[in-house]
Design a protein around this motif. Structure first.
Motif, PDB file in Angstrom:
ATOM      1  N   ILE A 163       0.779  -1.704  -0.185  1.00 44.18           N
ATOM      2  CA  ILE A 163      -0.007  -0.323   0.290  1.00 44.18           C
ATOM      3  C   ILE A 163       0.721   1.635  -0.048  1.00 44.18           C
ATOM      4  O   ILE A 163       0.857   1.970  -0.666  1.00 44.18           O
ATOM      5  CB  ILE A 163      -0.309  -0.283   0.673  1.00 44.18           C
ATOM      6  CG1 ILE A 163      -2.110  -1.293   1.501  1.00 44.18           C
ATOM      7  CG2 ILE A 163      -1.973   1.025   1.403  1.00 44.18           C
ATOM      8  CD1 ILE A 163      -2.749  -1.543   2.522  1.00 44.18           C
ATOM      9  N   GLU A 164       2.130   1.861   1.052  1.00 42.31           N
ATOM     10  CA  GLU A 164       2.834   2.284   0.758  1.00 42.31           C
ATOM     11  C   GLU A 164       4.498   2.346   0.837  1.00 42.31           C
ATOM     12  O   GLU A 164       4.398   0.351   1.619  1.00 42.31           O
ATOM     13  CB  GLU A 164       2.584   2.944   2.192  1.00 42.31           C
ATOM     14  CG  GLU A 164       0.881   3.426   2.636  1.00 42.31           C
ATOM     15  CD  GLU A 164       1.083   5.041   1.007  1.00 42.31           C
ATOM     16  OE1 GLU A 164       2.493   5.427   1.314  1.00 42.31           O
ATOM     17  OE2 GLU A 164       0.243   5.437   1.363  1.00 42.31           O
ATOM     18  N   PRO A 165       5.221   2.886   0.761  1.00 37.98           N
ATOM     19  CA  PRO A 165       6.038   1.872   0.897  1.00 37.98           C
ATOM     20  C   PRO A 165       6.521   2.267   2.434  1.00 37.98           C
ATOM     21  O   PRO A 165       5.783   2.595   3.198  1.00 37.98           O
ATOM     22  CB  PRO A 165       7.652   3.886   0.683  1.00 37.98           C
ATOM     23  CG  PRO A 165       6.571   4.563   0.109  1.00 37.98           C
ATOM     24  CD  PRO A 165       4.953   3.846   0.544  1.00 37.98           C
ATOM     25  N   PRO A 166       7.669   1.675   2.792  1.00 36.39           N
ATOM     26  CA  PRO A 166       8.292   1.671   4.761  1.00 36.39           C
ATOM     27  C   PRO A 166       7.766   2.708   4.997  1.00 36.39           C
ATOM     28  O   PRO A 166       8.042   3.148   5.095  1.00 36.39           O
ATOM     29  CB  PRO A 166       9.094   0.428   4.445  1.00 36.39           C
ATOM     30  CG  PRO A 166       9.632   0.272   3.232  1.00 36.39           C
ATOM     31  CD  PRO A 166       9.166   0.945   2.156  1.00 36.39           C
ATOM     32  N   MET A 167       7.109   2.480   6.067  1.00 38.54           N
ATOM     33  CA  MET A 167       6.689   3.413   7.099  1.00 38.54           C
ATOM     34  C   MET A 167       8.137   3.341   8.305  1.00 38.54           C
ATOM     35  O   MET A 167       7.871   2.338   9.350  1.00 38.54           O
ATOM     36  CB  MET A 167       5.042   3.491   7.503  1.00 38.54           C
ATOM     37  CG  MET A 167       4.010   3.551   6.994  1.00 38.54           C
ATOM     38  SD  MET A 167       2.706   3.142   7.310  1.00 38.54           S
ATOM     39  CE  MET A 167       2.380   4.734   8.405  1.00 38.54           C
ATOM     40  N   HIS A 168       8.406   4.324   9.237  1.00 40.15           N
ATOM     41  CA  HIS A 168       9.354   4.165   9.974  1.00 40.15           C
ATOM     42  C   HIS A 168       8.989   4.329  11.156  1.00 40.15           C
ATOM     43  O   HIS A 168       8.029   5.660  11.810  1.00 40.15           O
ATOM     44  CB  HIS A 168      10.637   4.992  10.610  1.00 40.15           C
ATOM     45  CG  HIS A 168      11.373   4.850   8.054  1.00 40.15           C
ATOM     46  ND1 HIS A 168      11.345   5.179   6.701  1.00 40.15           N
ATOM     47  CD2 HIS A 168      12.528   4.231   8.477  1.00 40.15           C
ATOM     48  CE1 HIS A 168      11.936   4.676   6.285  1.00 40.15           C
ATOM     49  NE2 HIS A 168      12.409   4.099   7.319  1.00 40.15           N
ATOM     50  N   VAL A 169       8.682   3.700  12.179  1.00 39.17           N
ATOM     51  CA  VAL A 169       8.416   3.085  13.204  1.00 39.17           C
ATOM     52  C   VAL A 169       9.252   3.406  14.574  1.00 39.17           C
ATOM     53  O   VAL A 169      10.297   2.858  14.704  1.00 39.17           O
ATOM     54  CB  VAL A 169       7.384   2.687  13.475  1.00 39.17           C
ATOM     55  CG1 VAL A 169       6.923   2.048  15.031  1.00 39.17           C
ATOM     56  CG2 VAL A 169       6.358   2.393  12.961  1.00 39.17           C
ATOM     57  N   ASP A 170       9.200   4.617  15.574  1.00 35.57           N
ATOM     58  CA  ASP A 170      10.121   4.518  16.636  1.00 35.57           C
ATOM     59  C   ASP A 170       9.954   2.847  17.421  1.00 35.57           C
ATOM     60  O   ASP A 170       9.148   2.866  18.059  1.00 35.57           O
ATOM     61  CB  ASP A 170      10.247   5.689  17.471  1.00 35.57           C
ATOM     62  CG  ASP A 170      11.386   6.092  18.298  1.00 35.57           C
ATOM     63  OD1 ASP A 170      12.068   4.855  19.273  1.00 35.57           O
ATOM     64  OD2 ASP A 170      11.045   7.278  19.468  1.00 35.57           O
ATOM     65  N   SER A 171      11.208   2.648  18.330  1.00 35.35           N
ATOM     66  CA  SER A 171      10.975   0.634  18.157  1.00 35.35           C
ATOM     67  C   SER A 171      10.549   1.042  20.015  1.00 35.35           C
ATOM     68  O   SER A 171       9.887   0.076  20.518  1.00 35.35           O
ATOM     69  CB  SER A 171      12.292  -0.082  18.746  1.00 35.35           C
ATOM     70  OG  SER A 171      13.335   0.539  18.867  1.00 35.35           O
ATOM     71  N   VAL A 172      10.854   2.595  20.722  1.00 38.35           N
ATOM     72  CA  VAL A 172      10.389   1.927  21.791  1.00 38.35           C
ATOM     73  C   VAL A 172       8.908   2.575  21.949  1.00 38.35           C
ATOM     74  O   VAL A 172       7.913   2.320  23.554  1.00 38.35           O
ATOM     75  CB  VAL A 172      10.847   3.304  22.588  1.00 38.35           C
ATOM     76  CG1 VAL A 172      12.447   3.257  22.697  1.00 38.35           C
ATOM     77  CG2 VAL A 172      10.738   4.632  22.219  1.00 38.35           C
ATOM     78  N   LEU A 173       8.168   2.881  20.741  1.00 35.63           N
ATOM     79  CA  LEU A 173       6.854   2.742  21.243  1.00 35.63           C
ATOM     80  C   LEU A 173       5.788   1.662  19.906  1.00 35.63           C
ATOM     81  O   LEU A 173       4.648   1.832  20.108  1.00 35.63           O
ATOM     82  CB  LEU A 173       6.260   4.314  20.222  1.00 35.63           C
ATOM     83  CG  LEU A 173       6.903   5.570  20.702  1.00 35.63           C
ATOM     84  CD1 LEU A 173       6.684   6.672  19.254  1.00 35.63           C
ATOM     85  CD2 LEU A 173       6.664   5.611  22.102  1.00 35.63           C
ATOM     86  N   SER A 174       7.104   1.191  20.229  1.00 33.96           N
ATOM     87  CA  SER A 174       5.949  -0.633  19.255  1.00 33.96           C
ATOM     88  C   SER A 174       6.865  -1.601  19.480  1.00 33.96           C
ATOM     89  O   SER A 174       8.379  -2.236  19.185  1.00 33.96           O
ATOM     90  CB  SER A 174       6.552  -0.103  17.925  1.00 33.96           C
ATOM     91  OG  SER A 174       6.002  -1.401  17.217  1.00 33.96           O
ATOM     92  N   ALA A 175       5.479  -2.075  20.527  1.00 33.10           N
ATOM     93  CA  ALA A 175       5.693  -4.046  20.925  1.00 33.10           C
ATOM     94  C   ALA A 175       7.023  -4.958  19.229  1.00 33.10           C
ATOM     95  O   ALA A 175       7.685  -5.637  19.664  1.00 33.10           O
ATOM     96  CB  ALA A 175       5.260  -4.353  21.647  1.00 33.10           C
ATOM     97  N   ASN A 176       5.817  -4.659  18.132  1.00 36.55           N
ATOM     98  CA  ASN A 176       6.099  -5.650  17.081  1.00 36.55           C
ATOM     99  C   ASN A 176       7.661  -5.051  16.830  1.00 36.55           C
ATOM    100  O   ASN A 176       8.064  -6.644  16.257  1.00 36.55           O
ATOM    101  CB  ASN A 176       4.815  -4.950  16.063  1.00 36.55           C
ATOM    102  CG  ASN A 176       3.602  -6.122  16.473  1.00 36.55           C
ATOM    103  OD1 ASN A 176       3.840  -7.086  17.883  1.00 36.55           O
ATOM    104  ND2 ASN A 176       2.275  -6.180  16.290  1.00 36.55           N
ATOM    105  N   ILE A 177       8.004  -4.069  16.003  1.00 31.48           N
ATOM    106  CA  ILE A 177       9.479  -3.369  15.893  1.00 31.48           C
ATOM    107  C   ILE A 177      10.296  -4.065  16.420  1.00 31.48           C
ATOM    108  O   ILE A 177      11.238  -4.310  16.044  1.00 31.48           O
ATOM    109  CB  ILE A 177       9.429  -2.236  15.806  1.00 31.48           C
ATOM    110  CG1 ILE A 177       8.098  -1.419  14.744  1.00 31.48           C
ATOM    111  CG2 ILE A 177      11.040  -1.541  15.566  1.00 31.48           C
ATOM    112  CD1 ILE A 177       8.400  -1.964  13.462  1.00 31.48           C
ATOM    113  N   GLN A 178      10.014  -3.874  18.215  1.00 38.17           N
ATOM    114  CA  GLN A 178      11.222  -4.330  19.039  1.00 38.17           C
ATOM    115  C   GLN A 178      10.991  -6.212  18.541  1.00 38.17           C
ATOM    116  O   GLN A 178      12.324  -6.459  19.081  1.00 38.17           O
ATOM    117  CB  GLN A 178      10.717  -4.427  20.484  1.00 38.17           C
ATOM    118  CG  GLN A 178      10.740  -2.960  20.953  1.00 38.17           C
ATOM    119  CD  GLN A 178      10.094  -2.139  22.511  1.00 38.17           C
ATOM    120  OE1 GLN A 178      10.254  -3.826  23.361  1.00 38.17           O
ATOM    121  NE2 GLN A 178       9.659  -1.872  22.758  1.00 38.17           N
TER     122      GLN A 178
END
Length: 303
Positions: free
Chosen positions: A189-204
């Motif tokens: 749908i979109e290019p990769p979205m950047h998410v701060d890892s301290v705010l996202s359990a799934n990114i962690q």
């Protein structure tokens, strides 16, 4: 819709050897993480947070900001983790099984680096990052197409604004340009979205997966203290949990690329157990590296 959470495997700089004074960090570069149906993403994030709070209870209670405390994957997958902190590996295995129960899969794509200094390999780190991300998106799009044609959103750990502003137009151009000949790219749908890892359990958790895969790849390519990662009683939950599109692309090797769970094989195709004396066993490692780097340099165009 599927959600993909990814993080970097290794770093894009040059690699010579583990004992080299400067270029000694990672023999491959790419991305790893996991894919999950969007309806189950929050449930998995909650499960991750609960397990993290349980196994790292003391550290979190001592933190200045407990709600944003995180443990990096590189600190979990250390040479001595299995011997000293087996409970951390049990938690990781349990989370992989939870992911699978929620319809998710692990994923990775990485390129083995040519051996040599930046000058010897004519290294362009931006081009290496772009190529790895493009192939990651290609493979995630194919996976989405295979899952009843699900659409896909990709999320990656936060980077600085200059890097983000450079990457996003390139990813837009790649997705739109490739879609004309590869319709599965329209699933993104979109290019990769950047998410701060301290705010996202799934990114962690994507960072944990990336660290685990990084250690396995290091063991496959070079002498490494991470043999334990491939042991039968270590991260056994990862076997059979990767997408079909997961791959380690080798650099000009005489053996096939490694796919799916093959990076966790305890017998290394690149370093088979010898029957007798190896031809190069009497040649110092530094001399072998120089010979290999010189051969690679001569193969490059214009040389």
């Amino acid at each position: 819709m599927l959600l993909a959470y990814i993080d970097e495997i290794g770093e894009p700089g040059a690699f010579v050897a583990r004992d080299h004074a400067r270029f000694n960090t990672s023999p491959a570069f790419g991305y790893a993480g996991f894919v999950i149906p969007e309806t189950n993403a929050r449930r998995f994030g909650t499960a991750f947070t609960e397990e993290k709070r349980r196994v790292f209870k003391t550290e979190i209670e001592r933190a200045a900001n407990p709600g944003q405390w995180e443990r990096k994957g590189s600190s979990i997958f250390r040479p001595d983790t299995m011997a000293k902190f087996p409970q951390q590996i049990r938690v990781f295995n349990g989370l992989v099984r939870t992911l699978r129960a929620l319809g998710g899969s692990l994923f990775y794509y990485a390129d083995e680096k040519p051996i040599g200094t930046p000058a010897q390999t004519r290294l362009d780190t931006a081009q290496r990052e772009t190529a790895a991300m493009q192939e990651t998106l290609n493979r995630l799009a194919r996976h989405s197409e295979s899952q009843d044609g699900s659409n896909l959103m990709v999320m990656i750990d936060q980077i600085n604004e200059n890097q983000r502003s450079e990457r996003v137009p390139n990813m837009y151009a790649h997705i739109l340009g490739r879609a004309s000949s590869h319709p599965e790219m329209r699933r993104i749908i979109e290019p990769p979205m950047h998410v701060d890892s301290v705010l996202s359990a799934n990114i962690q958790f994507a960072d944990w997966v990336s660290a685990c895969v990084t250690r396995a790849i290091e063991f496959q390519i070079r002498d490494s203290p991470y043999r334990w990662v491939t042991g039968p009683k270590a991260v056994d939950a990862v076997r059979g949990s990767f997408t079909r599109e997961s791959k380690l692309r080798l650099w000009k090797r005489s053996v096939p690329d490694l796919n799916h769970s093959e990076v966790f094989r305890s017998e290394r195709p690149l370093h088979p157990t010898p029957d007798g004396q190896l031809l190069g066993s009497s040649i110092p490692d530094a001399a072998l590296r120089k010979l290999r780097a010189g051969a690679q340099k001569r193969r490059q165009p214009g040389m």
